[in-house]
Motif scaffolding. Structure first.
Motif, short mmCIF file in Angstrom:
data_model
loop_
_atom_site.label_atom_id
_atom_site.label_comp_id
_atom_site.label_asym_id
_atom_site.label_seq_id
_atom_site.Cartn_x
_atom_site.Cartn_y
_atom_site.Cartn_z
N ASN A 73 89.92 57.14 -28.02
CA ASN A 73 89.22 58.39 -28.33
C ASN A 73 89.70 59.56 -27.47
O ASN A 73 88.91 60.44 -27.11
N TYR A 74 90.98 59.58 -27.13
CA TYR A 74 91.52 60.70 -26.35
C TYR A 74 91.76 61.87 -27.29
O TYR A 74 92.65 61.84 -28.13
N ALA A 75 90.95 62.93 -27.14
CA ALA A 75 90.93 64.02 -28.10
C ALA A 75 91.71 65.25 -27.65
O ALA A 75 92.41 65.87 -28.46
N GLU A 76 91.61 65.62 -26.38
CA GLU A 76 92.21 66.87 -25.93
C GLU A 76 92.92 66.69 -24.59
O GLU A 76 92.43 65.96 -23.72
N SER A 77 94.02 67.38 -24.44
CA SER A 77 94.70 67.51 -23.16
C SER A 77 94.72 68.99 -22.81
O SER A 77 95.42 69.77 -23.44
N TRP A 78 93.92 69.36 -21.82
CA TRP A 78 93.86 70.76 -21.38
C TRP A 78 95.02 70.98 -20.41
O TRP A 78 95.00 70.50 -19.27
N GLU A 79 96.00 71.71 -20.85
CA GLU A 79 97.25 71.87 -20.10
C GLU A 79 97.14 72.94 -19.02
O GLU A 79 97.62 72.75 -17.90
N ILE A 80 96.56 74.07 -19.38
CA ILE A 80 96.44 75.19 -18.44
C ILE A 80 95.07 75.81 -18.65
O ILE A 80 94.77 76.33 -19.72
N VAL A 81 94.21 75.74 -17.61
CA VAL A 81 92.83 76.18 -17.79
C VAL A 81 92.23 76.63 -16.46
O VAL A 81 92.50 76.04 -15.41
N ASP A 82 91.42 77.66 -16.54
CA ASP A 82 90.58 78.12 -15.43
C ASP A 82 89.24 78.47 -16.03
O ASP A 82 89.00 79.61 -16.46
N HIS A 83 88.35 77.47 -16.10
CA HIS A 83 87.04 77.68 -16.72
C HIS A 83 86.02 76.81 -16.02
O HIS A 83 85.93 75.60 -16.28
N GLY A 84 85.26 77.40 -15.10
CA GLY A 84 84.25 76.65 -14.38
C GLY A 84 84.84 75.47 -13.62
O GLY A 84 85.81 75.62 -12.87
N GLN A 85 84.28 74.28 -13.85
CA GLN A 85 84.76 73.08 -13.18
C GLN A 85 86.07 72.56 -13.76
O GLN A 85 86.71 71.70 -13.16
N ASP A 86 86.43 73.04 -14.93
CA ASP A 86 87.70 72.64 -15.53
C ASP A 86 88.81 73.50 -14.96
O ASP A 86 88.94 74.68 -15.30
N GLN A 87 89.60 72.90 -14.07
CA GLN A 87 90.62 73.64 -13.34
C GLN A 87 91.96 72.91 -13.37
O GLN A 87 92.06 71.73 -13.04
N SER A 88 92.99 73.66 -13.77
CA SER A 88 94.35 73.15 -13.63
C SER A 88 94.74 73.20 -12.16
O SER A 88 94.47 74.19 -11.47
N VAL A 89 95.41 72.14 -11.69
CA VAL A 89 95.83 72.05 -10.29
C VAL A 89 97.34 71.89 -10.25
O VAL A 89 97.91 71.06 -10.97
N VAL A 90 97.99 72.70 -9.43
CA VAL A 90 99.45 72.68 -9.32
C VAL A 90 99.91 71.33 -8.78
O VAL A 90 99.37 70.82 -7.80
N GLU A 91 100.94 70.77 -9.42
CA GLU A 91 101.40 69.43 -9.06
C GLU A 91 102.40 69.43 -7.90
O GLU A 91 102.45 68.47 -7.13
N SER A 92 103.24 70.47 -7.78
CA SER A 92 104.31 70.39 -6.79
C SER A 92 104.67 71.78 -6.27
O SER A 92 104.18 72.79 -6.78
N GLY A 93 105.53 71.81 -5.24
CA GLY A 93 105.98 73.07 -4.67
C GLY A 93 105.03 73.60 -3.61
O GLY A 93 104.06 72.94 -3.23
N PRO A 94 105.28 74.82 -3.12
CA PRO A 94 104.46 75.39 -2.04
C PRO A 94 102.98 75.51 -2.36
O PRO A 94 102.14 75.53 -1.46
N LEU A 95 102.65 75.59 -3.66
CA LEU A 95 101.25 75.76 -4.07
C LEU A 95 100.61 74.46 -4.55
O LEU A 95 99.54 74.49 -5.15
N ALA A 96 101.25 73.33 -4.29
CA ALA A 96 100.71 72.04 -4.73
C ALA A 96 99.28 71.86 -4.23
O ALA A 96 98.97 72.14 -3.06
N GLY A 97 98.40 71.41 -5.14
CA GLY A 97 97.00 71.18 -4.79
C GLY A 97 96.10 72.38 -5.00
O GLY A 97 94.87 72.24 -4.95
#
Length: 337
Positions: free
Chosen positions: A36-60
């Motif tokens: 039942n995997y329905a959605e993959s939120w790729e890039i988001v900034d909405h309340g608790q739903d936050q995209s997090v940088v995976e690598s580079g100087p801004l990782a995390g």
């Protein structure tokens, strides 16, 4: 100042009753054993739903943190640009503080079962809700579709509020909805106020305003394992439906054009696609979101070359210089700004 570089985020996976397994099988997402995997939120900034940088100087770092501390670097300074609409955004958070969120949300949807018939509010209506949010205008790019799949987009010509209400109460909502059989490469633009539903067997990429407000009109009489129905929002829906909008027809992507093809351009975002071409993007003081719904692409900067596989998404900050994209004949890249 941190040197600008393409930002790759960890996707946020959402499971619902209408999801399937294509997010893993077709797009390479890390899913478990559920079906039942329905959605993959790729890039988001909405309340608790936050995209997090995976690598580079801004990782995390979250996307919200980047916007808060590196705003000009991330989104640029062209306040009139649709992609910088947040500069004039007066949407309020629930605590009454002016919103400071990244304006767009990119996601993939595996519609293994039909979605509810729904409608989204405008920004003005969103301001008045008990928990204020942005409105939600969106666009879909059909990645794959089974031959008998259906998309419902808009009401049939001339359908009135009374006729829609009668159809809902009779369990015949489908009969007043405009519908068509989608094919891969179709694009569907859904402004706020448009009644819509995605049928079973459709895999799409969706760009939308960063909102999670949906009003359900009809849910096909579904119940969960305990016999409970999902809540409907009939009166809220009727408050926001654009009855003058009429049927929505698909926009067809032409893969023979050896350059960017604009599919949607509105006051909220621009959506472009390209196949079988070398194209340039960036160096225009605004951010660009890139995703590969099909095949692979090479993104070449002055400092590195990034191979983007199927399902890969990234965010090119406004401070980044121009980059080259090499897109093969069997591959597609979508660009959103």
């Amino acid at each position: 100042m941190i040197p600008p570089y393409p930002l790759v985020f960890k996707p946020l996976l959402k499971q619902t009753i209408w999801g399937g397994r294509l997010l893993g099988e077709r797009l390479g997402k890390s899913i478990g054993d559920d079906t039942n995997y329905a959605e993959s939120w790729e890039i988001v900034d909405h309340g608790q739903d936050q995209s997090v940088v995976e690598s580079g100087p801004l990782a995390g770092k979250s996307l919200h943190e980047l916007l808060t501390h590196h705003r000009r670097w991330l989104v640029g300074g062209k306040d009139a640009s649709p992609s910088n609409a947040l500069a004039n955004d007066n949407v309020l958070e629930s605590d009454g503080i002016q919103s400071n969120r990244f304006p767009l949300l990119l996601k993939y949807l595996d519609c293994n079962r039909v979605l509810s018939v729904q409608v989204h509010p405008s920004d003005d209506y969103g301001l008045k809700m008990s928990v204020p949010d942005r409105g939600k205008t969106e666009a879909w790019f059909v990645v794959d579709a089974k031959p008998d799949s259906v998309i419902y987009a808009g009401l049939k010509e001339g359908v009135t509020a009374s006729e829609l209400r009668q159809a809902i109460h009779a369990g015949q909502t489908e009969q007043v909805l405009h519908q068509f059989h989608p094919t891969p490469g179709d694009c569907v633009f859904i402004p706020a106020g448009t009644v819509h539903a995605i049928g079973a067997g459709v895999l799409i990429a969706e760009i939308q305003q960063a909102s999670n407000t949906t009003f359900r009109l009809f849910d096909w009489d579904r119940t969960d394992a305990d016999g409970n129905s999902r809540p409907l929002h009939i009166e809220e829906s009727f408050d926001v439906i654009d009855f003058a909008g009429g049927p929505v027809k698909p926009i067809h992507f032409d893969p023979s054009l050896a350059d960017w093809q604009t599919l949607v351009e509105c006051d909220k975002f621009r959506l472009r696609a390209v196949q079988n071409a070398n194209v340039l993007v960036g160096d225009d003081d605004q951010f660009h979101i890139l995703t590969v719904p099909q095949g692979t692409a090479s993104l070449n900067t002055k400092r590195q070359s990034i191979e983007m596989t199927t399902g890969t998404s990234l965010l090119l900050p406004a401070a980044h210089d121009e980059v080259e994209l090499q897109v093969g004949s069997d591959s597609i890249v979508l660009e959103m700004s």
